[in-house]
Structures are given as C-alpha cells and as structure tokens.
Write a protein that holds these residues in place. Structure first.
Motif, PDB file in Angstrom:
ATOM      1  N   GLN A 150       0.836  -1.196   0.000  1.00  0.00           N
ATOM      2  CA  GLN A 150       0.000   0.000   0.000  1.00  0.00           C
ATOM      3  C   GLN A 150       0.875   1.253   0.000  1.00  0.00           C
ATOM      4  N   MET A 151       1.939   1.236   0.758  1.00  0.00           N
ATOM      5  CA  MET A 151       2.858   2.366   0.761  1.00  0.00           C
ATOM      6  C   MET A 151       3.483   2.572  -0.611  1.00  0.00           C
ATOM      7  N   LEU A 152       3.829   1.472  -1.289  1.00  0.00           N
ATOM      8  CA  LEU A 152       4.384   1.569  -2.638  1.00  0.00           C
ATOM      9  C   LEU A 152       3.364   2.174  -3.591  1.00  0.00           C
ATOM     10  N   ALA A 153       2.117   1.753  -3.482  1.00  0.00           N
ATOM     11  CA  ALA A 153       1.074   2.277  -4.365  1.00  0.00           C
ATOM     12  C   ALA A 153       0.898   3.783  -4.180  1.00  0.00           C
ATOM     13  N   ILE A 154       0.882   4.233  -2.934  1.00  0.00           N
ATOM     14  CA  ILE A 154       0.723   5.671  -2.661  1.00  0.00           C
ATOM     15  C   ILE A 154       1.965   6.437  -3.097  1.00  0.00           C
ATOM     16  N   ALA A 155       3.132   5.891  -2.793  1.00  0.00           N
ATOM     17  CA  ALA A 155       4.380   6.565  -3.142  1.00  0.00           C
ATOM     18  C   ALA A 155       4.536   6.684  -4.656  1.00  0.00           C
ATOM     19  N   ARG A 156       4.114   5.674  -5.403  1.00  0.00           N
ATOM     20  CA  ARG A 156       4.190   5.738  -6.870  1.00  0.00           C
ATOM     21  C   ARG A 156       3.370   6.906  -7.401  1.00  0.00           C
ATOM     22  N   ALA A 157       2.213   7.115  -6.807  1.00  0.00           N
ATOM     23  CA  ALA A 157       1.375   8.229  -7.253  1.00  0.00           C
ATOM     24  C   ALA A 157       1.996   9.565  -6.869  1.00  0.00           C
ATOM     25  N   PHE A 158       2.606   9.616  -5.690  1.00  0.00           N
ATOM     26  CA  PHE A 158       3.181  10.866  -5.200  1.00  0.00           C
ATOM     27  C   PHE A 158       4.422  11.280  -5.990  1.00  0.00           C
ATOM     28  N   VAL A 159       5.144  10.319  -6.546  1.00  0.00           N
ATOM     29  CA  VAL A 159       6.394  10.637  -7.231  1.00  0.00           C
ATOM     30  C   VAL A 159       6.141  11.402  -8.525  1.00  0.00           C
ATOM     31  N   GLY A 160       4.955  11.247  -9.107  1.00  0.00           N
ATOM     32  CA  GLY A 160       4.624  11.982 -10.321  1.00  0.00           C
ATOM     33  C   GLY A 160       4.256  13.425 -10.013  1.00  0.00           C
ATOM     34  N   ASP A 161       4.196  14.220 -11.051  1.00  0.00           N
ATOM     35  CA  ASP A 161       3.876  15.649 -10.894  1.00  0.00           C
ATOM     36  C   ASP A 161       2.358  15.821 -10.914  1.00  0.00           C
TER      37      ASP A 161
END
Length: 236
Positions: free
Chosen positions: A143-154
């Motif tokens: 779940q942390m990976l899923a959220i972090a993947r979204a956050f890394v984009g602009d």
C-alpha cells in the motif's frame, strides 16, 4: 477567493442497468485533504472512478480547474495532473520496487527524483526493498508503494481509494503520518471507511448515501457530531 481544483455538478453514473451516482455535486478545494464517507455501496469509489474516466459519467459535468474532463479518457485525466491509487493498489508484483517507480514516472527528471528523497523518508521500507520484487512486500508495504508511486509523479490531485483496508492499526498510523505529509504538497481526495484514519487526515468531508451527497463540511465538526455519524456511518 480560491477556486475549487475539482468540481462535480449533477454527475450521474450508470454501470450496466444500475444507476450508481444520482446527481453528485461536489467542490474540492486545493491544498486540502477531502474525505468521501458513507456506507458500502454509497457511491464513493464510483465517484473516484468517474473522475478518472474509468466509469464515465452519463450526465453532468466534471471540471479540473478550468478544464472540462467529463468525457476525458483515463490517460488524459492522468496527463492533466490527477494521480489515482485504486483499492487493489495496482502494484506490479513481478517487477522490483524500483521498476514500479520508473513505470509511474511520466518522465524521469530532477523533480521526480527529488521526490524520491521524501518518499524514502516517509517509507523507509521501500528503500530497503528497492531491488526486490514488489510481490515480497507485506500488505502495508504494498500500500505504501502504491501511494508513493502516485506521489512521485507531478500530480496536482491524488485520488486514494481505501488505503487502510486490511491493514494492522500500527500500519494505519504510519499511513496517517505519511498522508499528512503528502497533503502539504498535493491536494488529496480520500475514500476511507476507517473513521480514525479519515478524521486524522481529512480537512473536509462529503458523505454519500445512495449515490448522492447528503452532507458536507469540516472534518473537525463531524468528529463531534455523533448523531450524523450514527445516521450515515453507523458509528457513535
């Protein structure tokens, strides 16, 4: 006066013969975390999927800032600056953590990699498992990976659907801390059944019932409103 970053007006959504959203009106203000609340089947996840163009609106309008995205395809909504973390996480288990991030980046630039420093601070396990297959992560780490993947984009807006589902309380508290940091940088819309998490992350709320918004306001007011919580959320 600040204009909404997202506005839904009279949105109706149909799935097969089912009329799921029945005239949803919603204005989401920038720089805040807005939580969609309601019982199962109220239309919360469908609202998110309708905004993303995954379940297109049959009637009504959806605007992202000044742009009409009512008929936009999902990739067009994403290109306009909306990130989406679905309930099933959409993590690719056969790829490494690093490869999952590289796929999530629309372009590898200095800003994207600068965000990685923040992500490693928020989610240190992702740095530890950087070269490992995502499938070996625990449920909370995925779940942390899923959220972090979204956050890394602009992204100017992040839609996050049921992040606490199936997670232990200690992991939920870690997610609360992380989301509170992320909302300092990006507007968040959160669907969440866990009221503890919703109340500790949300600035504003909308309650949906039978496909309509039946109540809205500041989260701090809802926390103290026991009759409203009991009526629509089934909690005291």
């Amino acid at each position: 006066m600040t204009e909404p970053i997202l506005r839904l007006e009279g949105v109706h959504t149909f799935i097969a013969q089912h009329h799921i959203l029945q005239g949803v009106d919603m204005a989401v203000m920038p720089g805040r975390a807005t939580v969609l609340l309601g019982r199962n089947g109220a239309g919360k996840s469908t609202t998110m999927r309708t905004v993303m163009g995954l379940t297109p609106a049959g009637r009504g309008s959806i605007r992202l800032g000044e742009r009409d995205i009512t008929k936009a395809r999902p990739y067009e909504v994403a290109q306009a600056g909306v990130g989406f973390v679905p309930e099933d996480q959409a993590v690719i288990y056969s790829l490494s953590v690093e490869e999952n991030f590289r796929l999530a980046m629309l372009s590898e630039n200095e800003d994207s990699w600068r965000r990685m420093d923040t992500i490693f601070e928020l989610f240190p396990a992702l740095k530890k498992f950087w070269r490992s297959k995502a499938g070996v992560l625990s449920g909370g780490q995925k779940q942390m990976l899923a959220i972090a993947r979204a956050f890394v984009g602009d992204h100017k807006l992040l839609l996050i659907d049921e992040p606490s589902k199936g997670l232990a309380p200690i992991v939920v508290d870690q997610l609360i801390d992380s989301l509170n940091h992320i909302k300092e940088h990006t507007t968040i819309i959160l669907v969440e059944q866990n009221f503890h998490m919703a109340s500790h992350v949300g600035s504003d709320y909308f309650i949906l019932d039978d496909g309509r918004v039946v109540h809205q306001g500041l989260m701090e007011a809802l926390v103290d409103d026991r009759p409203l919580k009991q009526k629509y959320l089934g909690i005291a």
